[in-house]
Write a protein that holds these residues in place. Sequence first.
Motif, mmCIF file in Angstrom:
data_model
loop_
_atom_site.group_PDB
_atom_site.id
_atom_site.type_symbol
_atom_site.label_atom_id
_atom_site.label_comp_id
_atom_site.label_asym_id
_atom_site.label_seq_id
_atom_site.Cartn_x
_atom_site.Cartn_y
_atom_site.Cartn_z
ATOM 1 N N ASN A 88 23.149 1.707 -13.262
ATOM 2 C CA ASN A 88 22.493 1.389 -11.804
ATOM 3 C C ASN A 88 24.043 0.974 -11.677
ATOM 4 N N GLN A 119 20.972 4.792 -19.493
ATOM 5 C CA GLN A 119 20.337 4.813 -17.884
ATOM 6 C C GLN A 119 21.571 3.383 -17.309
ATOM 7 N N TRP A 171 24.156 2.098 -19.759
ATOM 8 C CA TRP A 171 24.340 1.632 -21.108
ATOM 9 C C TRP A 171 22.735 2.480 -21.644
ATOM 10 N N GLU A 228 24.650 -9.628 -14.690
ATOM 11 C CA GLU A 228 23.381 -8.702 -14.828
ATOM 12 C C GLU A 228 23.294 -7.634 -15.461
ATOM 13 N N PHE A 229 24.711 -6.372 -14.964
ATOM 14 C CA PHE A 229 24.349 -5.663 -15.508
ATOM 15 C C PHE A 229 24.143 -5.753 -17.202
ATOM 16 N N ARG A 234 22.883 -8.103 -18.483
ATOM 17 C CA ARG A 234 21.841 -8.908 -18.514
ATOM 18 C C ARG A 234 19.981 -6.926 -18.889
ATOM 19 N N ARG A 235 20.653 -6.643 -17.856
ATOM 20 C CA ARG A 235 20.072 -5.460 -17.956
ATOM 21 C C ARG A 235 20.438 -4.795 -19.250
ATOM 22 N N ALA A 236 21.773 -4.584 -20.088
ATOM 23 C CA ALA A 236 21.942 -3.676 -20.855
ATOM 24 C C ALA A 236 21.328 -3.967 -22.114
ATOM 25 N N GLY A 237 21.031 -5.180 -22.526
ATOM 26 C CA GLY A 237 19.792 -5.930 -23.199
ATOM 27 C C GLY A 237 20.625 -7.105 -23.597
#
Length: 291
Positions: free
Chosen positions: A218, A216, A286, A49-50, A52-55
Amino acid sequence: MDNLLGQYAPKIDRDQGTTDPRPYALGYTEREFQRLELQGALIHDLTEEFLRRAGIGPGMRVLDIGCGVGDVSLLAGKLVGPSGRVLGVDRSAGAVDIAERRATESGQCYWTRFTTGELDTFSPDETFDAVIGRLVLMYLPDPAATLRRLVGFLRPGGIVAFQEMAMPLTRSFPEAPLFSKCRGWIIETIERAGFEVDMGGRLPMVFAGAGLPAPQMNSAGLAGSGPDSPVYDYVAETLRSLMPMAEAVGAATATEMRVDTLAERLRSEAVEQQMCIMLPPLVGAWANTQG
């Protein structure tokens, strides 16, 4: 768990070919490599998930530093797919051998590859869209300087994404004597060995020191309770790997730990007290490079 992990004698190995004089706190035994695979399975979803969120996505070229036995590289390989490329680098040839085997077994060996090298001298002959890592900055003598150097291998606007622990936030409810001792042994050993136990909390400072924008972020964590939770084996195996270092730095002794029965004693304590064990949060950060 003993059948899974086998019987190996732990030892402290000094890293070869590095300017960092500190031995790696968890060692390079076969049992430690298998502990890393257990850890990777437990926090697989949190890291996916991390990323994916980082791109991290299809077609990207990704550099994974401190890749160990390949868990994060293989996750990235799944995200970038056959049109992308992942290169994992680690100082341990033994870990890299395991990572390569796992890439072959997963069918990713054509685009997820590995090499042995030191982060302070590693110099790839290509550029990447992202540089990533998990639980690696905490072991570096100057993580900001390392990141600053690695950014030079990124294309303009590339992604820098790291996930690290905030170990002091480990706890149980209710508090219990044995788990509290385990928490103390782990944190004290790593601190006395000269490594950072709250790199998760320090990530914004590290990014700033590397000349990166404010990241950013999380935070995600793993918790366990009841008789079937894997957290007891994970804690016990972490202390098994740390035990030589714990004795070397005076944080604990093998007699105190009694590591061969530790998982079952933790399980009994947790079940008896209906405990919730909260492992260290994984803090992710990230940012994109300038340009």
